[in-house]
Design a protein around this motif. Sequence first.
Motif, PDB file in Angstrom:
ATOM      1  N   GLU A   1       0.840  -1.202   0.000  1.00  0.00           N
ATOM      2  CA  GLU A   1       0.000   0.000   0.000  1.00  0.00           C
ATOM      3  C   GLU A   1       0.872   1.247   0.000  1.00  0.00           C
ATOM      4  O   GLU A   1       1.935   1.278   0.618  1.00  0.00           O
ATOM      5  N   THR A   2       0.402   2.285  -0.687  1.00  0.00           N
ATOM      6  CA  THR A   2       1.148   3.544  -0.742  1.00  0.00           C
ATOM      7  C   THR A   2       0.269   4.715  -0.332  1.00  0.00           C
ATOM      8  O   THR A   2      -0.966   4.657  -0.417  1.00  0.00           O
ATOM      9  N   GLU A   3       0.926   5.784   0.094  1.00  0.00           N
ATOM     10  CA  GLU A   3       0.235   7.041   0.380  1.00  0.00           C
ATOM     11  C   GLU A   3      -0.025   7.782  -0.934  1.00  0.00           C
ATOM     12  O   GLU A   3       0.477   7.398  -1.995  1.00  0.00           O
ATOM     13  N   ALA A   4      -0.785   8.865  -0.845  1.00  0.00           N
ATOM     14  CA  ALA A   4      -1.109   9.657  -2.036  1.00  0.00           C
ATOM     15  C   ALA A   4       0.147  10.221  -2.701  1.00  0.00           C
ATOM     16  O   ALA A   4       0.185  10.411  -3.919  1.00  0.00           O
ATOM     17  N   ASN A   5       1.192  10.484  -1.913  1.00  0.00           N
ATOM     18  CA  ASN A   5       2.425  11.046  -2.477  1.00  0.00           C
ATOM     19  C   ASN A   5       3.404   9.986  -2.967  1.00  0.00           C
ATOM     20  O   ASN A   5       4.538  10.298  -3.351  1.00  0.00           O
ATOM     21  N   GLY A   6       2.980   8.703  -2.969  1.00  0.00           N
ATOM     22  CA  GLY A   6       3.834   7.625  -3.459  1.00  0.00           C
ATOM     23  C   GLY A   6       4.709   6.975  -2.409  1.00  0.00           C
ATOM     24  O   GLY A   6       5.419   6.011  -2.715  1.00  0.00           O
ATOM     25  N   SER A   7       4.680   7.471  -1.181  1.00  0.00           N
ATOM     26  CA  SER A   7       5.446   6.828  -0.120  1.00  0.00           C
ATOM     27  C   SER A   7       4.805   5.489   0.247  1.00  0.00           C
ATOM     28  O   SER A   7       3.585   5.342   0.204  1.00  0.00           O
ATOM     29  N   VAL A   8       5.652   4.534   0.599  1.00  0.00           N
ATOM     30  CA  VAL A   8       5.141   3.216   0.952  1.00  0.00           C
ATOM     31  C   VAL A   8       4.534   3.266   2.349  1.00  0.00           C
ATOM     32  O   VAL A   8       5.152   3.767   3.300  1.00  0.00           O
ATOM     33  N   LYS A   9       3.321   2.733   2.459  1.00  0.00           N
ATOM     34  CA  LYS A   9       2.576   2.774   3.718  1.00  0.00           C
ATOM     35  C   LYS A   9       2.724   1.484   4.508  1.00  0.00           C
ATOM     36  O   LYS A   9       3.010   1.489   5.702  1.00  0.00           O
ATOM     37  N   ARG A  10       2.488   0.331   3.850  1.00  0.00           N
ATOM     38  CA  ARG A  10       2.627  -0.942   4.544  1.00  0.00           C
ATOM     39  C   ARG A  10       2.651  -2.101   3.551  1.00  0.00           C
ATOM     40  O   ARG A  10       2.247  -1.971   2.401  1.00  0.00           O
ATOM     41  N   PHE A  11       3.153  -3.247   4.057  1.00  0.00           N
ATOM     42  CA  PHE A  11       3.158  -4.501   3.318  1.00  0.00           C
ATOM     43  C   PHE A  11       2.108  -5.418   3.938  1.00  0.00           C
ATOM     44  O   PHE A  11       1.993  -5.494   5.166  1.00  0.00           O
ATOM     45  N   LEU A  12       1.369  -6.118   3.095  1.00  0.00           N
ATOM     46  CA  LEU A  12       0.329  -7.007   3.583  1.00  0.00           C
ATOM     47  C   LEU A  12       0.469  -8.348   2.880  1.00  0.00           C
ATOM     48  O   LEU A  12       0.176  -8.477   1.686  1.00  0.00           O
ATOM     49  N   GLU A  13       0.938  -9.368   3.607  1.00  0.00           N
ATOM     50  CA  GLU A  13       1.162 -10.688   3.026  1.00  0.00           C
ATOM     51  C   GLU A  13      -0.139 -11.478   2.937  1.00  0.00           C
ATOM     52  O   GLU A  13      -0.915 -11.520   3.884  1.00  0.00           O
ATOM     53  N   LYS A  14      -0.365 -12.091   1.772  1.00  0.00           N
ATOM     54  CA  LYS A  14      -1.503 -12.984   1.545  1.00  0.00           C
ATOM     55  C   LYS A  14      -2.794 -12.430   2.161  1.00  0.00           C
ATOM     56  O   LYS A  14      -3.347 -12.996   3.095  1.00  0.00           O
ATOM     57  N   PRO A  15      -3.299 -11.317   1.658  1.00  0.00           N
ATOM     58  CA  PRO A  15      -4.471 -10.678   2.257  1.00  0.00           C
ATOM     59  C   PRO A  15      -5.748 -11.484   2.066  1.00  0.00           C
ATOM     60  O   PRO A  15      -5.919 -12.201   1.073  1.00  0.00           O
ATOM     61  N   GLY A  16      -6.649 -11.363   3.032  1.00  0.00           N
ATOM     62  CA  GLY A  16      -7.986 -11.915   2.869  1.00  0.00           C
ATOM     63  C   GLY A  16      -8.794 -11.032   1.933  1.00  0.00           C
ATOM     64  O   GLY A  16      -8.403  -9.899   1.621  1.00  0.00           O
TER      65      GLY A  16
END
Length: 372
Positions: free
Chosen positions: A145-160
């Motif tokens: 996931e990224t913020e509106a400015n392109g910065s990385v927000k978080r990683f989510l492994e194998k999401p439901g």
Amino acid sequence: MKAILLAGGKGTRLRPLTVHTPKPIVPILNRPFLYYQIDLLKQVPEIDEVILSLNYQPRRIEEIFGEGEDAGIRIRYVVEPMPLGTGGAIRYAGDSLTESVVVFNGDVLTQVDLAAVLRLHRERRAKATIVLTPVDNPRAYGLVETEANGSVKRFLEKPGEDEITCNTINAGIYVLEPDTFDRIPKDTAWSIERSYFPSLIERGETFVAYVYDGYWIDIGTPAKYLQVHRDIMDGRYSAPPFNGVSGHDGASMAAAAKAGAHEVHGSALAWVSPDARIEDGVELQGPCFIDEGAVIKAGAKVLAHSVIGRQTHIEDGAIVDGSIVWPNGWIGPEAVLRGSILGRNCHVGRNAVIESPAVLGDKTVITDYSRI
């Protein structure tokens, strides 16, 4: 500027093909896979050396690439003392580096604009830049996931299903600053995705994403390995000898003929090495690729999206359909091979039929009249 190619994996998803052939050198048409990644890196003039981070059968890879004479760029080798994971391998290979480094996972084929990725990294003065790519089914991957400015927000492994907030995944291409490598423990298996990248987010460091929606594929499964060949032959990925020839105009067809192409079935092309022997009465259905020294006997059929490796013999009446045969194979009279991959020195007996997608390791023998 240096680039690190993480080429130490065992290629378990491609077994048995990778029992004797490390994944970085499995052939794509007739070139070891790593050449395609190196070709992309060479498009950035600043990159003057490629560091291959190896672990599995490193000598096999060194024998092919040497010091980079044929690749056109200096190549250096770093062999892990044990499997160190993606993060540990980067720390081990890049411990002495002092400037930005480009990192590639060893199973990614893409046409991303690396110069543009570097520009973004420098404009944002980032500690790390990650290339993301959108996919149709993000549940099969870890989302980024990224913020509106392109910065990385978080990683989510194998999401439901209820956790899917985007469709962008890690494309396995990074620009990193070596002054961040000290947070990766030395000589320890460490994940760049699960440990290193989250540490950047936790510390509030500048970590940005470059979203690339062009060609990208992970070649690490038999289905994807077959798909790469189809994509090259169909022009979805531009690579010799199928690049630059797209139709019937005089220049294109003249170039194709000079390079060994035969026009068959309309605009499709069969690429045949000048050193191959194709007997009268052979049916070639393009696009397909026939390497040097191959022999195709009368009455045989080599159908669309097939690759016939060097010194392979296809006997009379045999059919090879959408399959890849590595060098020194023998396909017996009236045998049928569909949608499959055969390693080196495989022998398919007379009237044998392989119709379910099969992956056969080196020196496999299929006896006469067998059915798979």
